[in-house]
Design a protein around this motif. Structure first.
Motif, PDB file in Angstrom:
ATOM      1  N   VAL A 135      17.717   4.259   2.919  1.00 14.97           N
ATOM      2  CA  VAL A 135      16.654   3.371   3.208  1.00 14.97           C
ATOM      3  C   VAL A 135      16.706   2.187   2.581  1.00 14.97           C
ATOM      4  O   VAL A 135      17.256   1.898   1.544  1.00 14.97           O
ATOM      5  CB  VAL A 135      15.336   4.003   2.444  1.00 14.97           C
ATOM      6  N   LEU A 136      16.522   1.032   3.515  1.00 12.20           N
ATOM      7  CA  LEU A 136      16.628  -0.327   3.037  1.00 12.20           C
ATOM      8  C   LEU A 136      15.050  -0.875   3.693  1.00 12.20           C
ATOM      9  O   LEU A 136      14.826  -0.908   4.669  1.00 12.20           O
ATOM     10  CB  LEU A 136      17.606  -1.201   3.907  1.00 12.20           C
ATOM     11  N   VAL A 137      14.316  -1.354   2.587  1.00 18.16           N
ATOM     12  CA  VAL A 137      12.893  -1.595   2.566  1.00 18.16           C
ATOM     13  C   VAL A 137      13.050  -3.013   3.035  1.00 18.16           C
ATOM     14  O   VAL A 137      13.308  -3.872   2.523  1.00 18.16           O
ATOM     15  CB  VAL A 137      12.162  -1.367   1.375  1.00 18.16           C
ATOM     16  N   GLU A 138      12.133  -3.247   3.962  1.00 17.39           N
ATOM     17  CA  GLU A 138      11.949  -4.441   4.546  1.00 17.39           C
ATOM     18  C   GLU A 138      10.977  -5.464   3.665  1.00 17.39           C
ATOM     19  O   GLU A 138      10.273  -4.868   2.894  1.00 17.39           O
ATOM     20  CB  GLU A 138      11.231  -4.649   5.956  1.00 17.39           C
ATOM     21  N   GLY A 139      11.261  -6.769   3.570  1.00 21.28           N
ATOM     22  CA  GLY A 139      10.549  -7.617   2.624  1.00 21.28           C
ATOM     23  C   GLY A 139      10.722  -7.165   1.150  1.00 21.28           C
ATOM     24  O   GLY A 139      10.053  -7.828   0.335  1.00 21.28           O
ATOM     25  N   ALA A 140      11.824  -6.703   0.687  1.00 25.77           N
ATOM     26  CA  ALA A 140      12.241  -6.463  -0.824  1.00 25.77           C
ATOM     27  C   ALA A 140      13.637  -6.802  -0.634  1.00 25.77           C
ATOM     28  O   ALA A 140      14.578  -6.720   0.001  1.00 25.77           O
ATOM     29  CB  ALA A 140      11.933  -4.997  -1.039  1.00 25.77           C
ATOM     30  N   GLY A 141      14.027  -7.450  -2.051  1.00 22.28           N
ATOM     31  CA  GLY A 141      15.308  -7.656  -2.451  1.00 22.28           C
ATOM     32  C   GLY A 141      15.772  -6.533  -3.533  1.00 22.28           C
ATOM     33  O   GLY A 141      15.525  -5.296  -3.488  1.00 22.28           O
ATOM     34  N   HIS A 142      16.294  -7.332  -4.716  1.00 24.46           N
ATOM     35  CA  HIS A 142      16.978  -6.436  -5.450  1.00 24.46           C
ATOM     36  C   HIS A 142      15.873  -5.480  -6.255  1.00 24.46           C
ATOM     37  O   HIS A 142      16.283  -4.243  -6.970  1.00 24.46           O
ATOM     38  CB  HIS A 142      17.739  -7.127  -6.479  1.00 24.46           C
ATOM     39  N   TRP A 143      14.719  -6.089  -6.556  1.00 25.67           N
ATOM     40  CA  TRP A 143      13.587  -5.442  -7.337  1.00 25.67           C
ATOM     41  C   TRP A 143      12.552  -4.591  -6.500  1.00 25.67           C
ATOM     42  O   TRP A 143      11.381  -4.897  -6.772  1.00 25.67           O
ATOM     43  CB  TRP A 143      13.044  -6.634  -8.254  1.00 25.67           C
ATOM     44  N   VAL A 144      13.109  -3.541  -5.818  1.00 20.39           N
ATOM     45  CA  VAL A 144      12.124  -3.140  -4.554  1.00 20.39           C
ATOM     46  C   VAL A 144      10.739  -2.379  -5.252  1.00 20.39           C
ATOM     47  O   VAL A 144       9.871  -2.431  -4.797  1.00 20.39           O
ATOM     48  CB  VAL A 144      13.072  -2.274  -3.905  1.00 20.39           C
ATOM     49  N   GLN A 145      11.322  -1.718  -6.714  1.00 20.28           N
ATOM     50  CA  GLN A 145      10.089  -1.028  -7.221  1.00 20.28           C
ATOM     51  C   GLN A 145       8.908  -2.104  -7.555  1.00 20.28           C
ATOM     52  O   GLN A 145       7.905  -1.390  -7.957  1.00 20.28           O
ATOM     53  CB  GLN A 145      10.694  -0.110  -8.425  1.00 20.28           C
ATOM     54  N   GLN A 146       9.460  -3.372  -7.811  1.00 20.11           N
ATOM     55  CA  GLN A 146       8.301  -4.081  -8.020  1.00 20.11           C
ATOM     56  C   GLN A 146       7.890  -4.997  -6.754  1.00 20.11           C
ATOM     57  O   GLN A 146       6.521  -5.164  -6.843  1.00 20.11           O
ATOM     58  CB  GLN A 146       8.982  -5.137  -9.251  1.00 20.11           C
ATOM     59  N   GLU A 147       8.801  -5.301  -5.925  1.00 17.98           N
ATOM     60  CA  GLU A 147       8.457  -5.992  -4.827  1.00 17.98           C
ATOM     61  C   GLU A 147       7.623  -5.325  -3.754  1.00 17.98           C
ATOM     62  O   GLU A 147       6.953  -5.840  -3.066  1.00 17.98           O
ATOM     63  CB  GLU A 147       9.688  -6.796  -4.183  1.00 17.98           C
ATOM     64  N   LYS A 148       8.090  -3.955  -3.504  1.00 19.45           N
ATOM     65  CA  LYS A 148       7.385  -3.346  -2.572  1.00 19.45           C
ATOM     66  C   LYS A 148       7.089  -1.860  -2.914  1.00 19.45           C
ATOM     67  O   LYS A 148       7.587  -0.932  -2.720  1.00 19.45           O
ATOM     68  CB  LYS A 148       8.007  -3.175  -1.442  1.00 19.45           C
ATOM     69  N   PRO A 149       6.270  -1.737  -4.143  1.00 19.33           N
ATOM     70  CA  PRO A 149       5.935  -0.302  -4.796  1.00 19.33           C
ATOM     71  C   PRO A 149       5.406   0.619  -3.871  1.00 19.33           C
ATOM     72  O   PRO A 149       5.717   1.790  -3.986  1.00 19.33           O
ATOM     73  CB  PRO A 149       5.140  -0.656  -5.912  1.00 19.33           C
ATOM     74  N   GLU A 150       4.575   0.214  -2.924  1.00 22.62           N
ATOM     75  CA  GLU A 150       3.979   1.264  -2.092  1.00 22.62           C
ATOM     76  C   GLU A 150       5.050   1.946  -1.067  1.00 22.62           C
ATOM     77  O   GLU A 150       4.740   2.851  -0.843  1.00 22.62           O
ATOM     78  CB  GLU A 150       2.745   0.708  -1.287  1.00 22.62           C
ATOM     79  N   ASP A 151       5.772   1.037  -0.583  1.00 21.03           N
ATOM     80  CA  ASP A 151       6.833   1.455   0.343  1.00 21.03           C
ATOM     81  C   ASP A 151       7.778   2.573  -0.573  1.00 21.03           C
ATOM     82  O   ASP A 151       8.034   3.363   0.125  1.00 21.03           O
ATOM     83  CB  ASP A 151       7.762   0.430   1.030  1.00 21.03           C
ATOM     84  N   LEU A 152       8.161   2.098  -1.717  1.00 23.20           N
ATOM     85  CA  LEU A 152       8.937   3.076  -2.611  1.00 23.20           C
ATOM     86  C   LEU A 152       8.397   4.386  -2.675  1.00 23.20           C
ATOM     87  O   LEU A 152       8.866   5.412  -2.432  1.00 23.20           O
ATOM     88  CB  LEU A 152       9.056   2.590  -3.784  1.00 23.20           C
ATOM     89  N   VAL A 153       7.079   4.547  -2.815  1.00 23.08           N
ATOM     90  CA  VAL A 153       6.178   5.843  -3.416  1.00 23.08           C
ATOM     91  C   VAL A 153       6.165   6.500  -2.123  1.00 23.08           C
ATOM     92  O   VAL A 153       6.373   7.732  -2.002  1.00 23.08           O
ATOM     93  CB  VAL A 153       4.909   5.406  -3.794  1.00 23.08           C
ATOM     94  N   GLU A 154       6.111   6.066  -0.887  1.00 21.84           N
ATOM     95  CA  GLU A 154       5.847   6.374   0.285  1.00 21.84           C
ATOM     96  C   GLU A 154       7.086   7.239   0.576  1.00 21.84           C
ATOM     97  O   GLU A 154       7.407   8.335   1.178  1.00 21.84           O
ATOM     98  CB  GLU A 154       5.607   5.620   1.672  1.00 21.84           C
ATOM     99  N   HIS A 155       8.337   6.522   0.886  1.00 25.62           N
ATOM    100  CA  HIS A 155       9.949   7.046   0.810  1.00 25.62           C
ATOM    101  C   HIS A 155       9.939   8.145  -0.087  1.00 25.62           C
ATOM    102  O   HIS A 155      10.509   9.290   0.364  1.00 25.62           O
ATOM    103  CB  HIS A 155      10.643   6.149   0.840  1.00 25.62           C
ATOM    104  N   PHE A 156       9.704   8.084  -1.445  1.00 28.60           N
ATOM    105  CA  PHE A 156       9.759   9.005  -2.476  1.00 28.60           C
ATOM    106  C   PHE A 156       9.168  10.212  -2.069  1.00 28.60           C
ATOM    107  O   PHE A 156       9.769  11.527  -2.037  1.00 28.60           O
ATOM    108  CB  PHE A 156       9.492   8.699  -3.793  1.00 28.60           C
ATOM    109  N   ALA A 157       7.905  10.266  -1.532  1.00 28.42           N
ATOM    110  CA  ALA A 157       6.972  11.510  -1.365  1.00 28.42           C
ATOM    111  C   ALA A 157       7.662  12.113  -0.127  1.00 28.42           C
ATOM    112  O   ALA A 157       7.771  13.271  -0.127  1.00 28.42           O
ATOM    113  CB  ALA A 157       5.605  10.702  -1.244  1.00 28.42           C
ATOM    114  N   ARG A 158       7.926  11.441   0.962  1.00 28.32           N
ATOM    115  CA  ARG A 158       8.771  12.047   1.919  1.00 28.32           C
ATOM    116  C   ARG A 158      10.061  12.880   1.765  1.00 28.32           C
ATOM    117  O   ARG A 158      10.070  13.952   2.032  1.00 28.32           O
ATOM    118  CB  ARG A 158       8.997  11.069   3.042  1.00 28.32           C
ATOM    119  N   PHE A 159      10.811  12.099   0.817  1.00 26.90           N
ATOM    120  CA  PHE A 159      12.188  12.815   0.512  1.00 26.90           C
ATOM    121  C   PHE A 159      11.801  13.986  -0.428  1.00 26.90           C
ATOM    122  O   PHE A 159      12.442  15.249   0.136  1.00 26.90           O
ATOM    123  CB  PHE A 159      12.868  11.768  -0.146  1.00 26.90           C
ATOM    124  N   LEU A 160      10.984  13.885  -1.149  1.00 22.81           N
ATOM    125  CA  LEU A 160      10.548  15.163  -2.083  1.00 22.81           C
ATOM    126  C   LEU A 160      10.001  16.132  -1.529  1.00 22.81           C
ATOM    127  O   LEU A 160      10.322  17.508  -1.599  1.00 22.81           O
ATOM    128  CB  LEU A 160       9.833  14.628  -3.363  1.00 22.81           C
TER     129      LEU A 160
END
Length: 575
Positions: free
Chosen positions: A543-568
């Motif tokens: 997964v490469l999150v749009e609108g985020a750089g290296h600090w994705v958990q800070q730049e796009k936390p909502e997207d990260l949580v959504e992808h984590f939830a789907r994967f788990l």
């Protein structure tokens, strides 16, 4: 409760009965002449409580300004009365057989103050002495107490036993008091940090460390462990802890070894230096830290171990080595390329000349021959000067960090990451492929965000960056830099060869920002991770999150949580 049922202390020697009231059980003897920081308890008579006890203290003098009032010590859940009328209530139906491990191994060692070491606790109030005297039992056989060696109440169980002490009773009240006392003591040295509601800051003894971590969620729920990178802290996960906990997990983000508020148990005030032994920062040691943390937290399995940046290879090794513990792995920013390969069938296929030269040596040679010459950032991070260059950056530490975080984020429009070949490595940004004479502070100064950009930053506002600045201003960067030194030292880099040919067998996911050059900083690494190192990494789980750089958990936390939830959820790891 009447005075005939509870004997209070201290009382004048002449008023102390020579024998205990025989009808009252159980008896809780009081240790004599015990060092408790600056306060000395010297009762000669035991205290006796019956089956429905209430420990009532007489008038207690006001503590010094530095003494903390023990909070929430009554079983009714209320703060105890003012210190001139303190009472501690213990309901014996709440008593547990032994303290939890976080109480027993609190880490104030060595416990003898005469050896010149600094104990964590040096100012117990009289009210706290009362509580402690209510839970310790002198096992030396004397009804009137015995003189014991100097002892801090922070001692470990074996040291208690060696001094003739046995901890008889430990109630939930004691536990709450202990934890708050410990947090308050730490906050005297380290100022509290504003955290999102639902996030707790805690410490836990793990191996040789007093690990600081942030947590959210039910401690009995399935565990998620989040590992930060460099130059970050557990604070980097602040935006996702509660959202992940709401999915039904116990979410824990530690300050890794050498970072932030995680310290050595034996030398809690030590600042990591370049001349320290770097072996504790080897990959095996760091993976061992995480295994030990899982056990210390009271878990035997972990639904997912997540690693960002340098946390990624740590998470990868943990999942590679202990798939029985880590049920899945999520790798972020830095692709995990697995353990090094070993020469195979060398009689039929002799290794070519130069095949044993470490990869990083070849990289350094290639970059040095570019025009103009360059160097890899990891090579710079191994130098003696790197820590001081950043800590004492000419533009100031805060300005350095602001520019560094900006350059590696999606906010810097010059970031245009893409797959590259080795000959194209010189096209990467200077924060990865540096000018040969530059420091990282020099690189950060090349692109500084405007005041307007800083004011509009929502993913890392000034107040939150100040937390990171304050921590690194206190600790320096050397703890994190020692990881890079191990990674570029043959002795430590080669030890993973023990697992040559082994793959990550548990479900694996890779996640980063679309604007993160970390995906491609090592040509071919991402492809190798997906197709060779991980047995189970589907296309949808790269997964490469749009609108985020290296600090994705800070730049796009909502997207990260959504992808984590789907994967788990996909692999049945959702509660």
């Amino acid at each position: 409760m009447s005075d005939s049922r509870v004997r209070t202390l201290p009382s004048p020697p002449e008023s102390r009965p020579s024998q205990p009231p025989p009808q009252h059980t159980p008896a809780v003897d009081i240790c004599g002449d015990v060092w408790l920081g600056k306060a000395i308890a010297t009762p000669e008579a035991p205290m006796y409580v019956d089956a429905q006890p209430t420990l009532n203290a007489p008038h207690v003098a006001s503590p010094d300004a530095n003494d903390e009032v023990p909070p929430d010590v009554s079983s009714t859940g209320h703060l105890a009365p003012p210190l001139d009328a303190v009472s501690f209530d213990f309901a014996f139906d709440e008593i547990v057989p032994r303290p939890g491990v976080r109480c027993l191994e609190c880490g104030g060692v060595p416990q003898y103050p005469n050896d010149g070491t600094q104990l964590w606790d040096d100012a117990l109030s009289e009210a706290e002495l009362w509580l402690i005297c209510g839970v310790y039992c002198d096992t030396l056989g004397s009804e009137t107490g015995s003189r014991l060696p100097d002892l801090s109440w922070w001692s470990k169980p074996a040291q208690w036993q060696g001094c003739g002490l046995d901890l008889k009773y430990w109630t939930p009240d004691c536990e709450r008091w202990y934890q708050t006392r410990r947090s308050a003591r730490m906050s005297v040295v380290l100022p509290p940090v504003n955290l999102p509601e639902g996030v707790e800051s805690k410490h836990l003894p793990v191996k040789d460390l007093n690990v600081h971590y942030l947590s959210a969620g039910d401690p009995k729920a399935p565990l998620l462990v989040l590992l930060h990178g460099f130059p970050e802290l557990c604070y980097s996960w602040r935006k996702v802890l509660v959202p992940l906990a709401k999915l039904g997990y116990h979410v824990v983000a530690p300050d890794s070894r050498g970072y932030g508020r995680t310290t050595s148990l034996n030398e809690p005030n030590k600042v990591v230096s370049y001349d320290d032994d770097i072996s504790p920062y080897s990959m095996f040691s760091l993976a061992y830290d995480i295994v030990a943390l899982v056990f210390a937290l009271g878990h035997k399995t972990c639904a997912a171990v997540v690693g960002h940046d340098f946390g990624s290879p740590v998470a990868g090794h943990a999942a590679l080595i202990r798939p029985d513990i880590f049920q899945s792995v999520i790798l972020m920013s830095a692709p995990f390329t697995g353990p090094p390969s070993l020469p195979f069938d060398v009689a039929a296929n002799p290794p070519p000349p130069g095949s044993q030269v470490p990869f990083w040596v070849k990289v350094d040679q290639f970059l040095a021959n570019l025009d103009p010459p360059r160097k890899h950032y990891t090579a710079y991070y191994t130098t003696r000067d790197a820590n001081g260059d950043m800590l004492n950056a000419p533009q100031g530490l805060h300005a350095f960090l602001r520019a560094y975080f900006h350059q590696k984020s999606a906010d810097w429009t010059a970031n245009d990451p893409r797959p590259i070949t080795i000959p194209e490595a010189g096209q990467m940004p200077h924060y990865y492929i540096m000018p040969v004479a530059a420091t990282m502070a020099d690189v950060a100064a090349e692109e500084v965000p405007s005041a307007e950009s800083v004011a509009q930053n929502t993913w890392l506002p000034e107040s939150e960056l100040q937390v990171i600045t304050a921590e690194y201003g206190r600790t320096g960067f050397q703890g994190g830099l020692n990881r890079y030194r191990c990674a570029r030292t043959t002795r430590w880099a080669d030890e993973s060869g023990l697992f040559a040919g082994r793959k990550i067998e548990v479900p694996a996911m890779y996640l980063s920002g679309r604007g993160d050059w970390g995906v491609y900083q090592y040509p071919g690494a991402a492809t190798k991770m997906k197709n060779e190192v991980c047995s189970s990494m589907a296309d949808e789980d790269f997964v490469l999150v749009e609108g985020a750089g290296h600090w994705v958990q800070q730049e796009k936390p909502e997207d990260l949580v959504e992808h984590f939830a789907r994967f788990l959820r996909k692999f049945g790891l959702s509660p």
